[in-house]
Design an enzyme around this catalytic site. Structure first.
Site, PDB file in Angstrom:
ATOM      1  N   LYS A 162      -3.411  -2.659  -6.817  1.00 42.34           N
ATOM      2  CA  LYS A 162      -3.361  -1.213  -7.060  1.00 42.34           C
ATOM      3  C   LYS A 162      -3.768  -0.804  -8.482  1.00 42.34           C
ATOM      4  CE  LYS A 162      -2.851   0.552  -3.922  1.00 42.34           C
ATOM      5  NZ  LYS A 162      -3.854   0.500  -2.806  1.00 42.34           N
ATOM      6  N   GLY A 163      -4.451  -1.726  -9.165  1.00 39.54           N
ATOM      7  CA  GLY A 163      -4.872  -1.429 -10.535  1.00 39.54           C
ATOM      8  C   GLY A 163      -6.172  -0.639 -10.604  1.00 39.54           C
ATOM      9  N   GLY A 164      -6.968  -0.721  -9.540  1.00 39.95           N
ATOM     10  CA  GLY A 164      -8.300  -0.101  -9.534  1.00 39.95           C
ATOM     11  C   GLY A 164      -9.362  -1.169  -9.329  1.00 39.95           C
ATOM     12  N   THR A 165      -8.962  -2.260  -8.717  1.00 36.08           N
ATOM     13  CA  THR A 165      -9.866  -3.413  -8.542  1.00 36.08           C
ATOM     14  C   THR A 165     -11.045  -3.091  -7.630  1.00 36.08           C
ATOM     15  OG1 THR A 165      -8.433  -4.235  -6.760  1.00 36.08           O
ATOM     16  CG2 THR A 165      -8.036  -5.116  -8.958  1.00 36.08           C
ATOM     17  N   ARG A 166     -10.796  -2.300  -6.609  1.00 32.22           N
ATOM     18  CA  ARG A 166     -11.897  -1.954  -5.683  1.00 32.22           C
ATOM     19  C   ARG A 166     -12.939  -1.096  -6.397  1.00 32.22           C
ATOM     20  NH1 ARG A 166     -14.566  -4.167  -2.399  1.00 32.22           N
ATOM     21  NH2 ARG A 166     -12.670  -4.919  -1.390  1.00 32.22           N
ATOM     22  N   ARG A 370      -4.405   7.826  -2.976  1.00 32.18           N
ATOM     23  CA  ARG A 370      -3.432   8.508  -2.106  1.00 32.18           C
ATOM     24  C   ARG A 370      -2.511   9.405  -2.951  1.00 32.18           C
ATOM     25  NH1 ARG A 370      -2.735   3.033   0.205  1.00 32.18           N
ATOM     26  NH2 ARG A 370      -3.465   3.051   2.358  1.00 32.18           N
ATOM     27  N   THR A 371      -1.952  10.422  -2.312  1.00 34.07           N
ATOM     28  CA  THR A 371      -0.954  11.244  -2.989  1.00 34.07           C
ATOM     29  C   THR A 371       0.359  10.471  -3.008  1.00 34.07           C
ATOM     30  OG1 THR A 371      -2.071  13.159  -2.062  1.00 34.07           O
ATOM     31  CG2 THR A 371       0.141  13.534  -2.981  1.00 34.07           C
TER      32      THR A 371
HETATM   33  N1  PPS Z   1     -13.023   5.888  -8.665  1.00 28.86           N
HETATM   34  C1  PPS Z   1     -11.867   5.707  -8.020  1.00 28.86           C
HETATM   35  N2  PPS Z   1     -11.682   6.213  -6.782  1.00 28.86           N
HETATM   36  C2  PPS Z   1     -10.523   6.040  -6.139  1.00 28.86           C
HETATM   37  N3  PPS Z   1      -9.478   5.341  -6.634  1.00 28.86           N
HETATM   38  C3  PPS Z   1      -9.620   4.817  -7.865  1.00 28.86           C
HETATM   39  C4  PPS Z   1     -10.813   4.970  -8.593  1.00 28.86           C
HETATM   40  N4  PPS Z   1     -10.656   4.345  -9.776  1.00 28.86           N
HETATM   41  C5  PPS Z   1      -9.432   3.839  -9.783  1.00 28.86           C
HETATM   42  N5  PPS Z   1      -8.797   4.120  -8.628  1.00 28.86           N
HETATM   43  C6  PPS Z   1      -7.432   3.705  -8.337  1.00 28.86           C
HETATM   44  O1  PPS Z   1      -7.491   2.504  -7.601  1.00 28.86           O
HETATM   45  C7  PPS Z   1      -6.220   2.389  -6.991  1.00 28.86           C
HETATM   46  C8  PPS Z   1      -6.282   1.312  -5.935  1.00 28.86           C
HETATM   47  O2  PPS Z   1      -6.370   0.093  -6.627  1.00 28.86           O
HETATM   48  P1  PPS Z   1      -6.992  -1.211  -5.982  1.00 28.86           P
HETATM   49  O3  PPS Z   1      -8.376  -0.920  -5.516  1.00 28.86           O
HETATM   50  O4  PPS Z   1      -6.845  -2.288  -6.975  1.00 28.86           O
HETATM   51  O5  PPS Z   1      -6.039  -1.426  -4.747  1.00 28.86           O
HETATM   52  S1  PPS Z   1      -5.868  -2.745  -3.879  1.00 28.86           S
HETATM   53  O6  PPS Z   1      -4.969  -3.633  -4.618  1.00 28.86           O
HETATM   54  O7  PPS Z   1      -7.192  -3.328  -3.659  1.00 28.86           O
HETATM   55  O8  PPS Z   1      -5.259  -2.262  -2.640  1.00 28.86           O
HETATM   56  C9  PPS Z   1      -5.916   3.761  -6.487  1.00 28.86           C
HETATM   57  O9  PPS Z   1      -4.521   3.915  -6.477  1.00 28.86           O
HETATM   58  P2  PPS Z   1      -3.785   5.155  -5.753  1.00 28.86           P
HETATM   59  O10 PPS Z   1      -4.223   6.381  -6.496  1.00 28.86           O
HETATM   60  O11 PPS Z   1      -2.353   4.904  -5.906  1.00 28.86           O
HETATM   61  O12 PPS Z   1      -4.249   5.149  -4.331  1.00 28.86           O
HETATM   62  C10 PPS Z   1      -6.621   4.671  -7.494  1.00 28.86           C
HETATM   63  O13 PPS Z   1      -5.747   5.349  -8.333  1.00 28.86           O
END
Ligand code: PPS
EC number: 2.8.2.-
Length: 406
Positions: A162-166, A370-371
């Site tokens: 949930k750090g922003g890895t994707r 997500r919210t």
């Molecule tokens: N550009 C962009 N678009 C959408 N979301 C973004 C982006 N950059 C960072 N994030 C943040 O990424 C959070 C999800 O983290 P991960 O991708 O590491 O999640 S996972 O561990 O693979 O499930 C996700 O967490 P949540 O907001 O809690 O859903 C986002 O806050």
């Protein structure tokens, strides 16, 4: 008998001869055009021409966008092209492919842009690599071209969940010298017994100079992962996307809640005993955020200089800035810049500008961003106090203040 002429025309005795000459002329013209086309290709200019489709859908119409027709010649013809031309072509195709949104999964979520651990946050199980790796479809282009080879990753995004890895991986894939597995392989935590050959086979094909990457956020908190990755190659570059551990915990919880709406509240899961205020560090949503502790394990196997810590917050507020650091760390030319991003107000996040394959912008799927539910302020404060010493230690270890503590 002479064939009938066009309606209303009077056939003459010279017609068969002129037709034969005309046919010969057409034949010569065709041969000439074919030869010109081949020369044109050899001069590396045929990527702007269209040709037959070879099994790939999509393709853009913009200048510089490789259309499916780029592959007109197929592997045999490509084999006689200069190596540089083949490389260029593959890179363009890769760029085109990496910007296309993945095929939707049967459950409506996006495959390559989203994969999360099912069950309670951090719980083992769920989709492993064997079935779910969604390099979609894996190495198709390189396979079609019969070019390149599969390599073990030289760089891995090891966390955090949930750090922003994707977002980081999808942004990095825009770079022509980065090739990455779409979904999370989970090799070093769940499938290590399958062996390195199995792992390598999951990787997309690469050409000289291209970096193979994958991301599996659970590696960061897997005890065995540092030694295992070091055994694969002690030169592996490690990237960790970190985010305020309190927000990260809530994000983790939100993900679980979206799949199991009947779970207890965040507040009740946070404490062993709410009255005494003792935080339940065995709850993975809390445990993952103690970054300093996890990092200690990694530093037994890797020098800190081989690790890059990306700010999850800055990845949202200044994606190009963070991508600049990542490209430097990976030894890549700074190709991904401000120009690649725009802020999508509806999504509330930065997104990639128009993709070459579709000329449409790309935002991450609906399960990213997500919210979050409203969490009791007092609980949030208690958590902040809990994490503070660990955060400060983490800032010290990494030499970077991430600003989560005021
Ligand atoms: N550009 C962009 N678009 C959408 N979301 C973004 C982006 N950059 C960072 N994030 C943040 O990424 C959070 C999800 O983290 P991960 O991708 O590491 O999640 S996972 O561990 O693979 O499930 C996700 O967490 P949540 O907001 O809690 O859903 C986002 O806050």
């Amino acid at each position: 008998m002479a064939p009938p002429g066009p309606a209303g025309a009077h056939p003459t005795s010279t017609e068969p001869l002129s037709r034969s000459i005309f046919r010969k002329f057409l034949l010569m013209l065709c041969s000439l055009l074919t030869s010109l086309y081949v020369f044109y290709c050899l001069a590396e200019r045929c990527q702007t021409l269209s040709g037959p489709v070879v099994g790939l859908s999509g393709g853009g119409e913009e200048a510089g966008t490789p259309s499916p027709g780029v592959l007109a010649g197929g592997p045999r013809e490509l084999a006689v092209w200069p190596a540089a031309a083949q490389r260029k072509r593959l890179l363009q195709l890769q760029q085109w492919r990496s910007r296309r949104p993945p095929a939707p999964r049967s459950d409506g979520e996006e495959a390559a842009w989203e994969e999360e651990t099912p069950g309670l946050a951090g719980a083992p199980g769920g989709s492993g690599a064997g079935s779910s790796v969604a390099e979609a479809p894996p190495g198709t282009l390189a396979l079609l071209l019969d070019e390149g080879s599969k390599q073990l990753p030289q760089a891995i995004i090891i966390g955090v969940k949930k750090g922003g890895t994707r977002a980081l991986l999808e942004f990095l894939r825009v770079h022509p010298d980065v090739r990455a597995v779409g979904a999370e392989p989970h090799f070093f935590d769940r499938s290590y017994d399958k062996g390195l050959a199995w792992y390598r086979d999951l990787m997309p094909r690469t050409l000289d100079g291209q970096i193979t990457m994958e991301k599996t956020p659970s590696y960061f908190v897997t005890r065995e992962a540092p030694a295992r990755i070091s055994a694969m190659s002690k030169d592996t570059k490690l990237i960790v996307v970190v985010r305020d551990p309190v927000t990260r915990a809530i994000s983790d919880y939100t993900q679980t809640l979206s799949k199991r709406p009947d779970i207890p509240t965040f507040e009740s899961l946070t404490f062993k005993n709410r009255t005494t205020g003792v935080i339940d560090t065995s709850w993975s949503a809390i445990q993952i955020g103690i970054y300093a502790k996890h990092l200690e394990h990694w530093l037994r196997h890797f020098p800190i200089g081989q690790m890059l810590f990306v700010s999850g917050e800055r990845l949202i507020s200044d994606p190009a800035g963070e991508l600049g650091r990542v490209q430097d760390f990976l030894g890549l030319k700074r190709i991904i810049t401000d120009k690649h991003f725009y802020f999508n107000k509806t999504k509330g996040f930065p997104c990639l500008k128009k993709a070459e394959g579709s000329s449409k912008p790309h935002c991450l799927g609906k399960t990213k961003g997500r919210t979050h539910p409203e969490i009791d302020r007092e609980v949030v404060q208690r958590l902040r106090a809990f994490y503070r010493p660990f955060n400060l230690k983490f800032y010290q270890m990494t030499g970077h203040d991430f600003g989560w503590d005021g």
